[in-house]
Design an enzyme around this catalytic site. Sequence first.
Site, short mmCIF file in Angstrom:
data_model
loop_
_atom_site.label_atom_id
_atom_site.label_comp_id
_atom_site.label_asym_id
_atom_site.label_seq_id
_atom_site.Cartn_x
_atom_site.Cartn_y
_atom_site.Cartn_z
N SER A 64 0.65 -1.61 0.29
CA SER A 64 -0.13 -0.11 0.28
C SER A 64 0.71 0.84 -0.79
O SER A 64 1.45 1.52 -0.48
CB SER A 64 -1.26 0.30 1.37
OG SER A 64 -2.20 0.87 1.31
N ASP A 280 -5.99 1.94 -2.79
CA ASP A 280 -7.96 1.68 -2.00
C ASP A 280 -7.40 3.24 -1.87
O ASP A 280 -8.78 2.86 -0.20
CB ASP A 280 -7.52 0.36 -1.36
CG ASP A 280 -6.74 0.35 -0.50
OD1 ASP A 280 -6.09 1.30 -0.09
OD2 ASP A 280 -6.43 -0.63 0.47
N ALA A 371 -10.89 8.51 7.57
CA ALA A 371 -10.10 10.18 7.47
C ALA A 371 -9.18 10.45 6.51
O ALA A 371 -9.09 11.50 5.47
CB ALA A 371 -9.87 10.65 8.39
N ASN A 372 -8.40 8.88 6.44
CA ASN A 372 -7.50 8.80 5.64
C ASN A 372 -7.40 8.99 4.12
O ASN A 372 -7.08 8.93 3.04
CB ASN A 372 -6.05 7.84 6.00
CG ASN A 372 -6.97 6.00 5.98
OD1 ASN A 372 -8.12 5.88 5.25
ND2 ASN A 372 -6.30 5.66 7.06
N ARG A 497 -3.77 5.40 20.50
CA ARG A 497 -4.38 4.18 20.15
C ARG A 497 -3.36 3.52 19.83
O ARG A 497 -2.72 4.30 19.23
CB ARG A 497 -5.55 3.46 19.32
CG ARG A 497 -5.51 4.72 17.78
CD ARG A 497 -6.61 4.30 17.18
NE ARG A 497 -6.02 2.58 16.68
CZ ARG A 497 -5.01 2.80 15.61
NH1 ARG A 497 -4.39 3.93 14.75
NH2 ARG A 497 -5.04 1.87 14.99
N PRO A 498 -3.06 2.53 20.39
CA PRO A 498 -1.68 1.48 19.21
C PRO A 498 -1.95 1.71 18.05
O PRO A 498 -2.83 0.78 17.48
CB PRO A 498 -1.34 0.18 20.66
CG PRO A 498 -2.73 -0.11 21.22
CD PRO A 498 -3.25 1.53 20.78
N GLY A 500 -1.64 -0.06 14.78
CA GLY A 500 -1.86 -1.46 13.77
C GLY A 500 -0.84 -1.84 12.99
O GLY A 500 -0.61 -2.85 12.25
N THR A 501 0.06 -0.74 12.61
CA THR A 501 0.84 -1.28 10.69
C THR A 501 2.45 -0.59 11.89
O THR A 501 3.32 -1.08 10.85
CB THR A 501 0.11 -0.46 10.26
OG1 THR A 501 0.29 1.26 10.64
CG2 THR A 501 -0.78 -0.61 9.47
N ARG A 506 -0.15 5.75 18.29
CA ARG A 506 -0.70 7.01 17.81
C ARG A 506 -1.78 7.93 19.23
O ARG A 506 -2.00 7.45 19.51
CB ARG A 506 -1.21 6.91 16.78
CG ARG A 506 -0.58 5.95 15.59
CD ARG A 506 -0.99 6.24 14.31
NE ARG A 506 -0.86 5.22 13.09
CZ ARG A 506 0.44 5.22 12.89
NH1 ARG A 506 1.19 6.29 12.90
NH2 ARG A 506 0.79 4.30 12.06
C1 16G Z 1 -4.39 0.35 7.10
C2 16G Z 1 -5.56 -0.55 7.21
C3 16G Z 1 -6.47 1.48 7.22
C4 16G Z 1 -6.49 2.43 8.89
C5 16G Z 1 -4.39 1.34 8.96
C6 16G Z 1 -4.54 2.03 9.84
C7 16G Z 1 -6.98 -1.69 5.84
C8 16G Z 1 -7.18 -2.12 4.30
N1 16G Z 1 -6.38 -0.27 5.81
O1 16G Z 1 -4.10 0.33 6.41
O2 16G Z 1 -7.85 1.44 7.77
O3 16G Z 1 -6.31 3.01 8.30
O4 16G Z 1 -3.86 0.80 8.52
O5 16G Z 1 -2.63 1.68 10.63
O6 16G Z 1 -7.07 -2.78 6.85
P1 16G Z 1 -2.40 2.45 12.18
O7 16G Z 1 -3.31 0.69 12.85
O8 16G Z 1 -1.04 2.19 11.69
O9 16G Z 1 -2.80 3.73 11.86
MG MG Z 2 -3.48 0.74 0.39
#
Ligand code: 16G
Ligand code: MG
Length: 542
Positions: A64, A280, A371-372, A497-498, A500-501, A506
């Site tokens: 992505s 996306d 929002a993103n 929030r922690p 997820g990526t 954050r």
């Molecule tokens: C991923 C998610 C997106 C979310 C982002 C949050 C999908 C397809 N993509 O890119 O929806 O906004 O993670 O990231 O679910 P974060 O947990 O690092 O804030």
């Molecule tokens: Mg994407």
Amino acid sequence: MDFDSVKRLSACHSKPAGLLLQYGTAGFRTKAEYLDHVMFRMGLLAVLRSKQRRSAIGVMVTASHNPEEDNGVKLVDPMGEMLAPAWEEYATCLANAEELEMPFVLTDIVHKESVDVNQKAFVAVGRDTRPSSENLAQAVIDGVTALGAQCQDYGLVTTPQLHYIICCRNTEGRYGTATVEGYYQKLSKAFADLTKQAASGGDSYQCVNVDGANGIGALKLKEMEHYLQKRLSVQLFNDGTNGKLNHLCGADYVKVQQKPPHGMEMKPAERWCSFDGDADRIVYYFNDGAGHFHLLDGDKIATLISTFLKELLVKVDLSLKMAVVQTAYANGSSTRYLEDTMKVPVYCTKTGVKHLHHKAQEFDIGVYFEANGHGTVLFSKTAEETVRQMANEEADAKKREAAKMFANTIDLINQTVGDAISDMLIIEAILLLKNMSVQQWDAIYTDLPNRQLKVKVADRRVIDTTDAERRTVTPPGLQEKIDDLVKQYKLSRAFVRPSGTEDVVRVYAEADTQENADALAQAVSVAVYHLAGGVGEEPAPL
Ligand code: 16G
Ligand code: MG
């Protein structure tokens, strides 16, 4: 099933010792060089899922909006939705199993999910434009064929195109033809039919400038131009010929930095949008006469689309249940506008497309956007059928015309997942139909100033949240501190929030002025740093 041959073939895709990864918010994502074994194993898992659901399953190789060196993989479930949560856990177990454990993990999944191993399986594979994607997609294909299943390589596709293809395959073509060409044909026909309904007949000159993030979206939009037959003039930038993927461009850069892609000369009133690396997500923006940058993010897109749909609902005189689904990141002004002025119910879910999508399925018309810029609209079966029937049979000409517009809108929207190309076309069509400029769209409501920050902590799992991530439960004292800080500002709100990526916590804050939003975000960051085990320097004032 022949797990011996799997063992043999798996040796060509061996796992680096000690490497542990997790199926995150949107699949696995890390440096490309660590992913070969994960890809092979996701090929295996997709076969089991396909056997269990007796449906085609998709595997998309992409990271992505991450830097070009990264890569990742997400699985696509039968109706084009994200992989079911229980299977995310299997994905993690399988990715982390040592070579010798693999047959046991596979057998365990087969038993737990009552997979009929004799069932035929079909897996569709797609990939983005990253240099590493071709080999990684081959590793997925190796995994699929290792279990003797049928595999179709769709090559370079956007993530939403693969979701669309899977949904088409599993609905015997009712959703459309399961090819990239079928996708172009369906969307461009719906766009042409919809824009023809404009007072101007749709022939007025529409021009949009697109930042393709140097990724797959640019490539695919170029392919699609010929199908659009000049109904929309697209000026494509960052099309991948020179620049690097997502580098100083793309939807994430524009949204987070709140500025245009690097090196873009934006004339006042020109309409611009940016895709992310797998197309996306989308955000719009423009510069006003004074040179100020205006961002129209997922919240503004949700508002524009729901206003349009609500007006259509009045015209067709149907009582269908409509709602908007957002996350805690939605700007407070957007929520207030939707609830108080538009009188549309708004729901808040946890971050991540699967949560929003799931909630939106509860309504006849479920508009969801982060929002993103990730989002789409879901229509219930009843809504679709009623509208289509009205478009054909309604005696009242005005209502029939509105129902046709509604049906064309449904066809233009990719209901499987957020889709930058489809979202762009729907936005362009609405602006034309409503004879609305990007400035008028922006003026629907004014965003509250906001700030997002990250805090590094030793272990972000110490933060547990509730109420759709809007409040923390642990560590003790943090929520009370945030409440105290929020009280010191007007129109303020803050949450943490922690991620997820990424390995960070954050922080989000909004308030009446940018200075106050910045100060609140900073103060909350300091609280996180002290109460949740911050590492490195204490967050400094902005
Ligand atoms: C991923 C998610 C997106 C979310 C982002 C949050 C999908 C397809 N993509 O890119 O929806 O906004 O993670 O990231 O679910 P974060 O947990 O690092 O804030
Ligand atoms: Mg994407």
